[in-house]
Design a protein around this motif. Structure first.
Motif, PDB file in Angstrom:
ATOM      1  N   ASN A 290      -7.633 -43.936  -6.514  1.00 54.90           N
ATOM      2  CA  ASN A 290      -6.347 -43.574  -7.105  1.00 54.90           C
ATOM      3  C   ASN A 290      -5.843 -42.366  -6.313  1.00 54.90           C
ATOM      4  O   ASN A 290      -5.930 -41.226  -6.755  1.00 54.90           O
ATOM      5  CB  ASN A 290      -6.514 -43.253  -8.594  1.00 54.90           C
ATOM      6  CG  ASN A 290      -5.203 -42.999  -9.283  1.00 54.90           C
ATOM      7  OD1 ASN A 290      -4.161 -42.886  -8.648  1.00 54.90           O
ATOM      8  ND2 ASN A 290      -5.251 -42.888 -10.597  1.00 54.90           N
ATOM      9  N   ASP A 291      -5.337 -42.636  -5.111  1.00 55.71           N
ATOM     10  CA  ASP A 291      -4.951 -41.557  -4.193  1.00 55.71           C
ATOM     11  C   ASP A 291      -3.847 -40.668  -4.759  1.00 55.71           C
ATOM     12  O   ASP A 291      -3.833 -39.468  -4.500  1.00 55.71           O
ATOM     13  CB  ASP A 291      -4.551 -42.122  -2.832  1.00 55.71           C
ATOM     14  CG  ASP A 291      -5.759 -42.606  -2.040  1.00 55.71           C
ATOM     15  OD1 ASP A 291      -6.832 -41.975  -2.166  1.00 55.71           O
ATOM     16  OD2 ASP A 291      -5.639 -43.595  -1.310  1.00 55.71           O
ATOM     17  N   GLU A 292      -2.947 -41.238  -5.549  1.00 54.58           N
ATOM     18  CA  GLU A 292      -1.887 -40.418  -6.149  1.00 54.58           C
ATOM     19  C   GLU A 292      -2.502 -39.361  -7.073  1.00 54.58           C
ATOM     20  O   GLU A 292      -2.146 -38.188  -7.008  1.00 54.58           O
ATOM     21  CB  GLU A 292      -0.918 -41.310  -6.928  1.00 54.58           C
ATOM     22  CG  GLU A 292       0.233 -40.562  -7.553  1.00 54.58           C
ATOM     23  CD  GLU A 292       1.170 -41.500  -8.299  1.00 54.58           C
ATOM     24  OE1 GLU A 292       1.511 -41.158  -9.450  1.00 54.58           O
ATOM     25  OE2 GLU A 292       1.547 -42.541  -7.735  1.00 54.58           O
ATOM     26  N   PHE A 293      -3.430 -39.776  -7.907  1.00 53.66           N
ATOM     27  CA  PHE A 293      -4.088 -38.830  -8.805  1.00 53.66           C
ATOM     28  C   PHE A 293      -4.929 -37.827  -8.013  1.00 53.66           C
ATOM     29  O   PHE A 293      -4.930 -36.633  -8.311  1.00 53.66           O
ATOM     30  CB  PHE A 293      -4.964 -39.574  -9.815  1.00 53.66           C
ATOM     31  CG  PHE A 293      -5.702 -38.648 -10.746  1.00 53.66           C
ATOM     32  CD1 PHE A 293      -5.061 -38.086 -11.835  1.00 53.66           C
ATOM     33  CD2 PHE A 293      -7.032 -38.327 -10.525  1.00 53.66           C
ATOM     34  CE1 PHE A 293      -5.732 -37.224 -12.684  1.00 53.66           C
ATOM     35  CE2 PHE A 293      -7.709 -37.470 -11.369  1.00 53.66           C
ATOM     36  CZ  PHE A 293      -7.058 -36.913 -12.447  1.00 53.66           C
ATOM     37  N   LEU A 294      -5.643 -38.311  -6.991  1.00 49.58           N
ATOM     38  CA  LEU A 294      -6.477 -37.419  -6.186  1.00 49.58           C
ATOM     39  C   LEU A 294      -5.640 -36.359  -5.471  1.00 49.58           C
ATOM     40  O   LEU A 294      -6.051 -35.190  -5.377  1.00 49.58           O
ATOM     41  CB  LEU A 294      -7.293 -38.231  -5.170  1.00 49.58           C
ATOM     42  CG  LEU A 294      -8.391 -39.101  -5.772  1.00 49.58           C
ATOM     43  CD1 LEU A 294      -8.932 -40.068  -4.735  1.00 49.58           C
ATOM     44  CD2 LEU A 294      -9.490 -38.249  -6.356  1.00 49.58           C
ATOM     45  N   ASP A 295      -4.457 -36.736  -4.998  1.00 49.66           N
ATOM     46  CA  ASP A 295      -3.562 -35.765  -4.357  1.00 49.66           C
ATOM     47  C   ASP A 295      -3.102 -34.704  -5.355  1.00 49.66           C
ATOM     48  O   ASP A 295      -3.073 -33.511  -5.035  1.00 49.66           O
ATOM     49  CB  ASP A 295      -2.347 -36.464  -3.747  1.00 49.66           C
ATOM     50  CG  ASP A 295      -2.692 -37.304  -2.530  1.00 49.66           C
ATOM     51  OD1 ASP A 295      -3.794 -37.112  -1.953  1.00 49.66           O
ATOM     52  OD2 ASP A 295      -1.867 -38.167  -2.162  1.00 49.66           O
TER      53      ASP A 295
ATOM     54  N   LEU B  43     -15.875 -43.511 -13.040  1.00 54.38           N
ATOM     55  CA  LEU B  43     -14.823 -43.085 -12.110  1.00 54.38           C
ATOM     56  C   LEU B  43     -13.443 -43.512 -12.605  1.00 54.38           C
ATOM     57  O   LEU B  43     -12.466 -42.771 -12.461  1.00 54.38           O
ATOM     58  CB  LEU B  43     -15.089 -43.649 -10.713  1.00 54.38           C
ATOM     59  CG  LEU B  43     -16.326 -43.126  -9.993  1.00 54.38           C
ATOM     60  CD1 LEU B  43     -16.474 -43.817  -8.641  1.00 54.38           C
ATOM     61  CD2 LEU B  43     -16.275 -41.623  -9.826  1.00 54.38           C
ATOM     62  N   GLN B  44     -13.374 -44.689 -13.211  1.00 50.89           N
ATOM     63  CA  GLN B  44     -12.089 -45.169 -13.729  1.00 50.89           C
ATOM     64  C   GLN B  44     -11.640 -44.332 -14.925  1.00 50.89           C
ATOM     65  O   GLN B  44     -10.465 -43.972 -15.022  1.00 50.89           O
ATOM     66  CB  GLN B  44     -12.184 -46.642 -14.100  1.00 50.89           C
ATOM     67  CG  GLN B  44     -10.845 -47.234 -14.486  1.00 50.89           C
ATOM     68  CD  GLN B  44     -10.904 -48.729 -14.671  1.00 50.89           C
ATOM     69  OE1 GLN B  44     -11.971 -49.325 -14.738  1.00 50.89           O
ATOM     70  NE2 GLN B  44      -9.750 -49.349 -14.753  1.00 50.89           N
ATOM     71  N   ARG B  45     -12.547 -44.001 -15.830  1.00 50.19           N
ATOM     72  CA  ARG B  45     -12.179 -43.162 -16.974  1.00 50.19           C
ATOM     73  C   ARG B  45     -11.703 -41.788 -16.514  1.00 50.19           C
ATOM     74  O   ARG B  45     -10.850 -41.180 -17.154  1.00 50.19           O
ATOM     75  CB  ARG B  45     -13.357 -43.025 -17.945  1.00 50.19           C
ATOM     76  CG  ARG B  45     -13.523 -44.235 -18.843  1.00 50.19           C
ATOM     77  CD  ARG B  45     -14.456 -43.967 -20.009  1.00 50.19           C
ATOM     78  NE  ARG B  45     -15.794 -43.550 -19.619  1.00 50.19           N
ATOM     79  CZ  ARG B  45     -16.791 -44.363 -19.304  1.00 50.19           C
ATOM     80  NH1 ARG B  45     -16.609 -45.666 -19.326  1.00 50.19           N
ATOM     81  NH2 ARG B  45     -17.967 -43.883 -18.990  1.00 50.19           N
ATOM     82  N   ALA B  46     -12.236 -41.310 -15.402  1.00 51.31           N
ATOM     83  CA  ALA B  46     -11.808 -40.023 -14.844  1.00 51.31           C
ATOM     84  C   ALA B  46     -10.528 -40.157 -14.022  1.00 51.31           C
ATOM     85  O   ALA B  46     -10.053 -39.172 -13.451  1.00 51.31           O
ATOM     86  CB  ALA B  46     -12.922 -39.433 -13.982  1.00 51.31           C
ATOM     87  N   GLN B  47      -9.979 -41.366 -13.940  1.00 50.48           N
ATOM     88  CA  GLN B  47      -8.755 -41.687 -13.207  1.00 50.48           C
ATOM     89  C   GLN B  47      -8.898 -41.533 -11.690  1.00 50.48           C
ATOM     90  O   GLN B  47      -7.910 -41.420 -10.976  1.00 50.48           O
ATOM     91  CB  GLN B  47      -7.576 -40.850 -13.709  1.00 50.48           C
ATOM     92  CG  GLN B  47      -7.255 -41.072 -15.157  1.00 50.48           C
ATOM     93  CD  GLN B  47      -6.079 -40.232 -15.609  1.00 50.48           C
ATOM     94  OE1 GLN B  47      -5.119 -40.037 -14.871  1.00 50.48           O
ATOM     95  NE2 GLN B  47      -6.143 -39.741 -16.828  1.00 50.48           N
TER      96      GLN B  47
END
Length: 80
Positions: A65-70, A45-49
């Motif tokens: 990583n809510d910023e990336f998920l958004d 999950l971390q490698r996928a950010q």
């Protein structure tokens, strides 16, 4: 990922989960898997950010990583 959406739903820890993330030992316990399995899963999950990690002493804490998920959700909405 859904579990990490509400870190206050995990047992208390020295550093607030809302600030540093949820300790791997709590994720492992909830998932009923070995420490190495939980660690490998979170590393993917971390490698996928999708999550970020913070190491505190011997423990690694993970949070979404809510910023990336958004950004990912917006890209899916607009480009796919």
């Amino acid at each position: 990922m859904r579990w990490l959406k509400d870190p206050s739903d995990f047992p208390p820890q020295l550093e607030p989960a809302e600030d540093v993330g949820v300790c791997l030992k709590h994720i492992q316990s909830r998932a009923s898997v070995s420490q190495s399995t939980a660690s490998q899963y979170m590393a993917v999950l971390q490698r996928a950010q999708l999550v970020t990690s913070t190491k505190i002493g011997p423990w690694v804490h993970y949070k979404r990583n809510d910023e990336f998920l958004d950004r990912l959700a917006e890209t899916i909405r607009t480009d796919l």
